[in-house]
Motif scaffolding. Structure first.
Motif, PDB file in Angstrom:
ATOM      1  N   MET A 128       0.840  -1.195   0.000  1.00  0.00           N
ATOM      2  CA  MET A 128       0.000   0.000   0.000  1.00  0.00           C
ATOM      3  C   MET A 128       0.873   1.242   0.000  1.00  0.00           C
ATOM      4  SD  MET A 128      -2.750   1.147   2.918  1.00  0.00           S
ATOM      5  CE  MET A 128      -2.427   2.835   3.455  1.00  0.00           C
ATOM      6  N   ILE A 129       0.376   2.290  -0.638  1.00  0.00           N
ATOM      7  CA  ILE A 129       1.039   3.595  -0.643  1.00  0.00           C
ATOM      8  C   ILE A 129       0.057   4.623  -0.109  1.00  0.00           C
ATOM      9  CG2 ILE A 129       2.110   5.391  -2.068  1.00  0.00           C
ATOM     10  CD1 ILE A 129       2.710   3.186  -4.152  1.00  0.00           C
ATOM     11  N   PHE A 130       0.518   5.438   0.817  1.00  0.00           N
ATOM     12  CA  PHE A 130      -0.264   6.603   1.258  1.00  0.00           C
ATOM     13  C   PHE A 130       0.681   7.796   1.252  1.00  0.00           C
ATOM     14  CE2 PHE A 130      -2.096   9.822   3.848  1.00  0.00           C
ATOM     15  CZ  PHE A 130      -3.467   9.643   3.770  1.00  0.00           C
ATOM     16  N   THR A 131       0.265   8.867   0.592  1.00  0.00           N
ATOM     17  CA  THR A 131       1.126  10.047   0.570  1.00  0.00           C
ATOM     18  C   THR A 131       0.326  11.299   0.257  1.00  0.00           C
ATOM     19  OG1 THR A 131       3.319  10.804  -0.153  1.00  0.00           O
ATOM     20  CG2 THR A 131       1.779  10.110  -1.891  1.00  0.00           C
ATOM     21  N   SER A 132       0.928  12.408   0.594  1.00  0.00           N
ATOM     22  CA  SER A 132       0.446  13.724   0.177  1.00  0.00           C
ATOM     23  C   SER A 132       1.624  14.415  -0.483  1.00  0.00           C
ATOM     24  CB  SER A 132      -0.042  14.528   1.386  1.00  0.00           C
ATOM     25  OG  SER A 132      -0.539  15.786   0.980  1.00  0.00           O
ATOM     26  N   PRO A 133       1.639  14.520  -1.795  1.00  0.00           N
ATOM     27  CA  PRO A 133       2.815  15.064  -2.501  1.00  0.00           C
ATOM     28  C   PRO A 133       2.923  16.572  -2.313  1.00  0.00           C
ATOM     29  CG  PRO A 133       1.037  14.679  -4.045  1.00  0.00           C
ATOM     30  CD  PRO A 133       0.562  14.142  -2.718  1.00  0.00           C
ATOM     31  N   PRO A 134       4.067  17.124  -2.652  1.00  0.00           N
ATOM     32  CA  PRO A 134       4.210  18.591  -2.615  1.00  0.00           C
ATOM     33  C   PRO A 134       3.132  19.236  -3.479  1.00  0.00           C
ATOM     34  CG  PRO A 134       6.328  17.527  -3.003  1.00  0.00           C
ATOM     35  CD  PRO A 134       5.295  16.460  -3.123  1.00  0.00           C
ATOM     36  N   TYR A 135       2.506  20.248  -2.936  1.00  0.00           N
ATOM     37  CA  TYR A 135       1.418  20.881  -3.676  1.00  0.00           C
ATOM     38  C   TYR A 135       1.944  21.843  -4.732  1.00  0.00           C
ATOM     39  CZ  TYR A 135      -2.451  19.079  -0.846  1.00  0.00           C
ATOM     40  OH  TYR A 135      -3.384  18.273  -0.264  1.00  0.00           O
ATOM     41  N   TYR A 136       1.062  22.181  -5.644  1.00  0.00           N
ATOM     42  CA  TYR A 136       1.386  23.087  -6.737  1.00  0.00           C
ATOM     43  C   TYR A 136       1.419  24.536  -6.255  1.00  0.00           C
ATOM     44  CZ  TYR A 136      -3.139  20.757  -6.699  1.00  0.00           C
ATOM     45  OH  TYR A 136      -4.244  20.055  -6.317  1.00  0.00           O
ATOM     46  N   ASN A 137       2.011  25.368  -7.066  1.00  0.00           N
ATOM     47  CA  ASN A 137       2.036  26.794  -6.773  1.00  0.00           C
ATOM     48  C   ASN A 137       2.011  27.543  -8.087  1.00  0.00           C
ATOM     49  OD1 ASN A 137       2.308  29.284  -5.396  1.00  0.00           O
ATOM     50  ND2 ASN A 137       3.538  28.294  -3.821  1.00  0.00           N
ATOM     51  N   ASN A 138       2.205  28.828  -8.025  1.00  0.00           N
ATOM     52  CA  ASN A 138       2.102  29.640  -9.233  1.00  0.00           C
ATOM     53  C   ASN A 138       3.438  29.875  -9.930  1.00  0.00           C
ATOM     54  OD1 ASN A 138      -0.680  30.097  -9.276  1.00  0.00           O
ATOM     55  ND2 ASN A 138      -0.521  31.693  -7.698  1.00  0.00           N
ATOM     56  N   ARG A 139       4.519  29.387  -9.336  1.00  0.00           N
ATOM     57  CA  ARG A 139       5.800  29.575 -10.000  1.00  0.00           C
ATOM     58  C   ARG A 139       5.868  28.754 -11.285  1.00  0.00           C
ATOM     59  NH1 ARG A 139       6.527  29.072  -4.703  1.00  0.00           N
ATOM     60  NH2 ARG A 139       7.371  30.848  -3.568  1.00  0.00           N
ATOM     61  N   GLY A 156      -2.812  -4.010  -4.890  1.00  0.00           N
ATOM     62  CA  GLY A 156      -2.447  -3.032  -3.871  1.00  0.00           C
ATOM     63  C   GLY A 156      -3.184  -1.719  -4.058  1.00  0.00           C
ATOM     64  N   SER A 157      -3.121  -0.877  -3.035  1.00  0.00           N
ATOM     65  CA  SER A 157      -3.832   0.402  -3.051  1.00  0.00           C
ATOM     66  C   SER A 157      -2.873   1.574  -2.930  1.00  0.00           C
ATOM     67  CB  SER A 157      -4.844   0.463  -1.899  1.00  0.00           C
ATOM     68  OG  SER A 157      -5.921  -0.423  -2.106  1.00  0.00           O
ATOM     69  N   PHE A 158      -3.211   2.641  -3.641  1.00  0.00           N
ATOM     70  CA  PHE A 158      -2.490   3.904  -3.555  1.00  0.00           C
ATOM     71  C   PHE A 158      -3.497   4.971  -3.145  1.00  0.00           C
ATOM     72  CE2 PHE A 158      -0.747   7.568  -6.386  1.00  0.00           C
ATOM     73  CZ  PHE A 158      -0.297   8.244  -5.263  1.00  0.00           C
ATOM     74  N   PHE A 159      -3.351   5.481  -1.916  1.00  0.00           N
ATOM     75  CA  PHE A 159      -4.235   6.526  -1.406  1.00  0.00           C
ATOM     76  C   PHE A 159      -3.512   7.869  -1.533  1.00  0.00           C
ATOM     77  CE2 PHE A 159      -5.664   2.714   0.888  1.00  0.00           C
ATOM     78  CZ  PHE A 159      -7.016   2.722   0.547  1.00  0.00           C
ATOM     79  N   LYS A 175      -5.695   0.857   8.098  1.00  0.00           N
ATOM     80  CA  LYS A 175      -6.540  -0.268   8.529  1.00  0.00           C
ATOM     81  C   LYS A 175      -7.404  -0.809   7.400  1.00  0.00           C
ATOM     82  CE  LYS A 175      -8.354   1.921  12.056  1.00  0.00           C
ATOM     83  NZ  LYS A 175      -9.206   2.167  13.255  1.00  0.00           N
ATOM     84  N   ILE A 176      -7.914   0.084   6.557  1.00  0.00           N
ATOM     85  CA  ILE A 176      -8.846  -0.374   5.522  1.00  0.00           C
ATOM     86  C   ILE A 176      -8.125  -0.872   4.269  1.00  0.00           C
ATOM     87  CG2 ILE A 176      -9.271   1.691   4.076  1.00  0.00           C
ATOM     88  CD1 ILE A 176     -12.321   1.150   4.677  1.00  0.00           C
ATOM     89  N   GLY A 177      -6.851  -0.510   4.102  1.00  0.00           N
ATOM     90  CA  GLY A 177      -6.135  -0.875   2.888  1.00  0.00           C
ATOM     91  C   GLY A 177      -5.028  -1.893   3.069  1.00  0.00           C
ATOM     92  N   SER A 178      -4.845  -2.397   4.295  1.00  0.00           N
ATOM     93  CA  SER A 178      -3.748  -3.333   4.532  1.00  0.00           C
ATOM     94  C   SER A 178      -4.046  -4.233   5.715  1.00  0.00           C
ATOM     95  CB  SER A 178      -2.441  -2.566   4.787  1.00  0.00           C
ATOM     96  OG  SER A 178      -2.502  -1.875   6.025  1.00  0.00           O
ATOM     97  N   LEU A 179      -3.207  -5.244   5.874  1.00  0.00           N
ATOM     98  CA  LEU A 179      -3.285  -6.167   7.002  1.00  0.00           C
ATOM     99  C   LEU A 179      -1.998  -6.071   7.818  1.00  0.00           C
ATOM    100  CD1 LEU A 179      -4.734  -9.328   5.204  1.00  0.00           C
ATOM    101  CD2 LEU A 179      -5.987  -7.753   6.707  1.00  0.00           C
ATOM    102  N   GLU A 180      -2.008  -6.635   8.995  1.00  0.00           N
ATOM    103  CA  GLU A 180      -0.802  -6.648   9.816  1.00  0.00           C
ATOM    104  C   GLU A 180       0.351  -7.280   9.044  1.00  0.00           C
ATOM    105  OE1 GLU A 180      -1.279  -8.249  13.703  1.00  0.00           O
ATOM    106  OE2 GLU A 180      -2.707  -6.709  14.336  1.00  0.00           O
ATOM    107  N   ASN A 181       1.532  -6.701   9.229  1.00  0.00           N
ATOM    108  CA  ASN A 181       2.778  -7.111   8.569  1.00  0.00           C
ATOM    109  C   ASN A 181       2.871  -6.710   7.099  1.00  0.00           C
ATOM    110  OD1 ASN A 181       4.048  -8.378  10.861  1.00  0.00           O
ATOM    111  ND2 ASN A 181       2.587 -10.066  10.610  1.00  0.00           N
TER     112      ASN A 181
END
Length: 322
Positions: free
Chosen positions: A43-54, A92-95, A239-245
């Protein structure tokens, strides 16, 4: 698993005995190495760098300020999602936690562009967006919009039938449901469209979870990172996207809130970040959690842990995790 701090300019590797690995360096380069070494994730969970006006990105490993203009953001981000698709195990899941961009007073279509291009890349968007509803939010003085109280979390997968463990996030039954199920309930068979009336039994573990997650914004000043998300938000998706280990990856680790949520629920964690301060802070935070069970490092421990609390306060420096 252990800790591997891989600097872009060296092959120096440090290893410990705990259930996490921290990689310092360029995300795409490190994922390529992981794939070669058969280090795949559930599973992947992330919040990438946000965009800007540059118009141009100038961020680098030393933390110099830089960002991607919204017009170019989707193409930039897809160079990463191509790697995520390769390292994710089957089903697998990518959130993806990401928010809208207001550009010249209107919503920029960058999120729609990301979703469309990720579909072309081979991703499945398997659900409507989850809504992170914030218990509190920052005020603003815009006379054309209300206060923003939510962000999106999109659920992508390399399959249209991802591993999904809703039973881990069941919620208490409402009084209305309990009352309703005291008598026979009319339901419709989804196959033939016929109505049936029969006595139903509520699941003793609670009702099926919905797609609105209520969690406060991160307000703990000991986190330091300028754009953290709360541990309780990530916990729900762990919890909703993976199991223990299972192995959870955050390719833009920041302060490793994803790592805390993963270890808290007996998952393994891999965090990648290009900024050495983020990796060092993550290591100390994860070790503190394993030692004490505390998800935050108390500020009175900063001197003992040799943490520079002013790192992100330097104007024009260290603002983004690219």
């Amino acid at each position: 698993m252990g800790i591997k701090q891989i600097k872009m300019e060296s092959n120096n590797i440090k290893i410990s005995q705990h259930n996490y690995i921290l990689y310092q360096g360029d995300t795409k380069t490190i994922i390529d190495k992981m794939i070669i070494n058969n280090e795949f994730v559930n599973m992947i969970f992330t919040s990438p760098p946000y965009y800007n006006n540059r118009k141009n990105y100038s961020g680098n490993a030393s933390g110099d300020i830089g960002s991607i203009n919204a017009d170019h953001y989707a193409d930039w981000f897809l160079t990463f999602t191509e790697k995520f698709l390769q390292i994710l195990k089957p089903n697998g899941s990518f959130f993806l936690n990401i928010n809208d961009k207001i550009d010249n007073g209107v919503i920029h279509p960058v999120i729609d562009e990301i979703k469309y291009k990720m579909r072309k890349q081979g991703w499945f968007l398997v659900a409507k967006p989850y809504i992170w509803f914030k218990k509190s939010a920052l005020p603003h003085n815009c006379k054309y919009r209300t206060i923003d109280r939510y962000e999106y979390i999109f659920h992508f997968s390399n399959s249209n039938k991802p591993n999904f463990y809703a039973g881990n996030c069941r919620v208490p039954h409402s009084k209305v449901s309990i009352k309703r199920y005291e008598t026979p309930v009319t339901t419709m068979d989804s196959r033939d469209g016929k109505y049936n009336k029969s006595k139903k039994t509520l699941n003793p573990n609670g009702g099926f979870p919905h797609n609105i997650i209520i969690a406060n914004i991160e307000t703990n000043s000991s986190i330091l990172h300028p754009a953290p998300f709360p541990v309780e938000l990530v916990e729900w998706f762990v919890k909703i996207g993976s199991l223990e280990n299972d192995i959870i990856l955050d390719p833009f680790a920041g302060s490793s809130s994803t790592g805390i949520a993963a270890l808290k629920h007996n998952r393994k964690y891999i965090g990648i970040d290009i900024v050495d301060f983020n990796i060092d802070f993550s290591k100390k935070r994860l070790e503190h959690f394993l030692k004490t069970g505390e998800t935050y490092i108390p500020k009175n421990k900063f001197i003992e842990y040799n943490i520079d609390s002013n790192y992100y306060k330097q104007k024009g420096k260290h603002l983004l995790n690219m």
